[in-house]
Design an enzyme around this catalytic site. Structure first.
Site, PDB file in Angstrom:
ATOM      1  N   HIS A  47      -1.642  -4.157   2.968  1.00  0.00           N
ATOM      2  CA  HIS A  47      -1.087  -2.711   3.411  1.00  0.00           C
ATOM      3  C   HIS A  47       0.230  -2.453   4.312  1.00  0.00           C
ATOM      4  CE1 HIS A  47      -3.097  -2.175   7.652  1.00  0.00           C
ATOM      5  NE2 HIS A  47      -1.777  -1.131   7.789  1.00  0.00           N
ATOM      6  N   ARG A  51       6.357   5.410   5.164  1.00  0.00           N
ATOM      7  CA  ARG A  51       6.703   6.747   5.810  1.00  0.00           C
ATOM      8  C   ARG A  51       7.493   8.018   4.902  1.00  0.00           C
ATOM      9  NH1 ARG A  51       3.499   4.530   9.151  1.00  0.00           N
ATOM     10  NH2 ARG A  51       4.756   3.297  11.317  1.00  0.00           N
ATOM     11  N   HIS A 166      -9.832   0.087  10.540  1.00  0.00           N
ATOM     12  CA  HIS A 166      -9.121   0.471  11.131  1.00  0.00           C
ATOM     13  C   HIS A 166     -10.161   0.277  12.037  1.00  0.00           C
ATOM     14  CE1 HIS A 166      -4.797   1.076  13.306  1.00  0.00           C
ATOM     15  NE2 HIS A 166      -6.226   0.797  14.053  1.00  0.00           N
ATOM     16  N   ASP A 292       1.312  -5.415   7.183  1.00  0.00           N
ATOM     17  CA  ASP A 292       0.593  -4.253   8.354  1.00  0.00           C
ATOM     18  C   ASP A 292       2.140  -3.717   8.512  1.00  0.00           C
ATOM     19  OD1 ASP A 292       0.572  -2.349   9.645  1.00  0.00           O
ATOM     20  OD2 ASP A 292      -0.587  -3.367  11.226  1.00  0.00           O
ATOM     21  N   HIS A 296       9.593   1.775  12.137  1.00  0.00           N
ATOM     22  CA  HIS A 296       9.728   2.618  12.913  1.00  0.00           C
ATOM     23  C   HIS A 296      11.133   2.779  13.591  1.00  0.00           C
ATOM     24  CE1 HIS A 296       5.508   4.159  13.582  1.00  0.00           C
ATOM     25  NE2 HIS A 296       5.496   2.741  14.088  1.00  0.00           N
TER      26      HIS A 296
HETATM   27  O1  DOR Z   1       0.727  -0.551  14.326  1.00  0.00           O
HETATM   28  C1  DOR Z   1       0.536   0.249  14.024  1.00  0.00           C
HETATM   29  N1  DOR Z   1       1.255   0.874  13.224  1.00  0.00           N
HETATM   30  N2  DOR Z   1      -1.197  -0.278  12.956  1.00  0.00           N
HETATM   31  C2  DOR Z   1      -1.378   1.025  12.772  1.00  0.00           C
HETATM   32  O2  DOR Z   1      -2.686   1.128  11.640  1.00  0.00           O
HETATM   33  C3  DOR Z   1      -1.120   2.563  11.748  1.00  0.00           C
HETATM   34  C4  DOR Z   1       0.674   1.630  12.411  1.00  0.00           C
HETATM   35  C5  DOR Z   1       2.292   2.548  12.167  1.00  0.00           C
HETATM   36  O3  DOR Z   1       2.168   3.654  11.328  1.00  0.00           O
HETATM   37  O4  DOR Z   1       3.109   2.980  11.876  1.00  0.00           O
END
Ligand code: DOR
Length: 418
Positions: A47, A51, A166, A292, A296
């Protein structure tokens, strides 16, 4: 050395990308020092958000794969919520092409539905033909039961395919920014209830039974979901689950800082949920630790809590968090931890060349782990393009010293080779 077959003291001789011999006293033309370390099959992350395409300011396939290799991973599964998403064979082919020249094997999850919109099925057969085995709309839940049923039915015709959910019912979770509970009330932040997750997990276990299809629950975060997966497994259903390090190391109390670095979907939960995740990892209910990893860009995570995007980095801290928070306190043995980080996720994704066992003829995808090194998490020293780790300043124990991809050292003494 530790793999699924057990533990032993051994050297590993590699040639042409494969393990040639395992045993004491082996010599080769060039050698990597693993004294005092554990040699294990390379870690496998089911997971990861890379990007690319679409948000290369936050991460690229190259930077994400480098972060993965530094974290000890030799294979990662790229989530499909790129822009455009993995609902198109040309997008998946381009991700695979970029992954093929990176420091880690990159597999691409295919979308379940077109545009991850939860309605019409994506061309799953074409994506499968390119190698996708995990199908998910991650970031979005497949909310319609009928769509989930059709996806599961279709997946039964694709050997090895798994539908990864999800699990957050949008009609309960949308508009919420953190776990719904005491802390959300105190802070005045709208919550996302645990039952948003629980109702989807309950429903999809039923759909797994109805269709005979395989369901994998992504980033399980609630005590209720762990119990539902436990009872589905006891009934013999084809259900698997993963948990992310932040869901066994952090609680919703972190949100009291109003720092958006702690915002994630599903959200950080209560201490009771964290305890249940740990029990689920220890008793085999949860099959894999998956990061996960959700980079960002700095400016987006600097917005107010309600406006910031959800997600946190994971690739470079997962192994050390597992060692520090689960192995050291005795929640898991080291072999159990490595099973969750390597061979069990490899089996879920059908990655025959990853997860070992380390034996003559097997692909030389390995990591060498120093269990005794301690280090401090410094976001500026991470290989990821983004900085949104919630573990800033934490001292952790254990780190990947070397990572070997198809016989080639891609990380040596904690440094990426390029
Ligand atoms: O917190 C999250 N960010 N949960 C997700 O399912 C998607 C992910 C993201 O793509 O930033």
């Amino acid at each position: 050395m530790i793999d699924a077959t057990g533990e032993r003291d051994a050297d590993v001789l590699i040639a042409d990308g494969r393990v040639v011999e395992v045993g004491p006293g082996l010599r080769g033309d060039s050698e990597l020092d693993a004294a005092g370390c554990v040699i294990a099959p390379g870690l496998v992350d089911l997971h990861v958000h890379l990007r690319e395409p679409g948000n290369e300011d936050a991460e690229t396939i190259d930077t994400g794969a480098r972060a993965a290799a530094l974290g000890g991973f030799t294979a990662i599964v790229a989530m499909p919520n790129t822009e455009p998403p993995h609902d198109d064979p040309t997008v998946v082919a381009s991700v695979l092409a970029a992954g093929a020249v990176s420091l880690c094997d990159v597999h691409a999850a295919g979308c379940i539905t077109e545009g991850r919109a939860g309605a019409a099925l994506a061309p799953m057969g074409e994506l499968y033909a390119l190698g996708s085995r995990i199908f998910t709309d991650d970031g979005a839940c497949v909310a319609e039961a009928g769509v989930m049923r059709r996806a599961l039915e279709y997946a039964t015709s694709l050997p090895g395919a798994v539908i990864a959910q999800h699990a957050e019912d949008p009609s309960l979770a949308d508009g919420g920014h953190m776990h719904e509970g005491e802390w959300s009330s105190r802070l005045g932040i709208t919550g996302r209830p645990a039952d948003a997750e629980n109702v989807i997990v309950a429903r999809d276990c039923m759909l797994a039974e109805l269709t005979g299809g395989r369901v994998h629950f992504l980033h399980v975060s609630t005590a209720g979901a762990v119990e539902l997966v436990r009872s589905a497994k006891a009934r013999g259903l084809a259900v698997t689950a993963e948990a992310a390090p932040h869901h066994f190391t952090l609680t919703d109390a972190e949100c009291a800082s109003f720092d958006p670095v702690f915002k994630v979907h599903p959200p950080l939960r209560s201490a009771k949920d964290v305890a249940a995740i740990k029990i689920g990892l220890a008793d085999g209910t949860i099959d894999a630790i998956a990061t996960d990893h959700a980079p960002h860009a700095v400016e987006t995570k600097e917005r107010p809590f309600e406006e910031a995007p959800p997600g946190m980095l994971g690739l470079e801290t997962a192994l050390a968090l597992t060692i520090t928070e689960l192995v050291e306190p005795g929640v898991l043995s080291l072999p159990e931890a490595l099973a969750l980080l390597s061979w069990r996720p490899a089996a879920i994704a059908g990655l025959a060349d990853h997860g070992g066992p380390i034996a003559p003829g097997s692909a030389a995808n390995l990591c060498v782990i120093d269990l005794n090194v301690t280090w401090r998490v410094d976001p500026l020293r991470l290989a990821s393009k983004s900085r949104n780790t919630p573990y800033v300043g934490r001292t952790l124990k254990g780190r990947a010293r070397h990572t070997i991809l198809r016989g080639v050292p891609v990380v040596v003494d904690g440094q990426a080779c390029r």
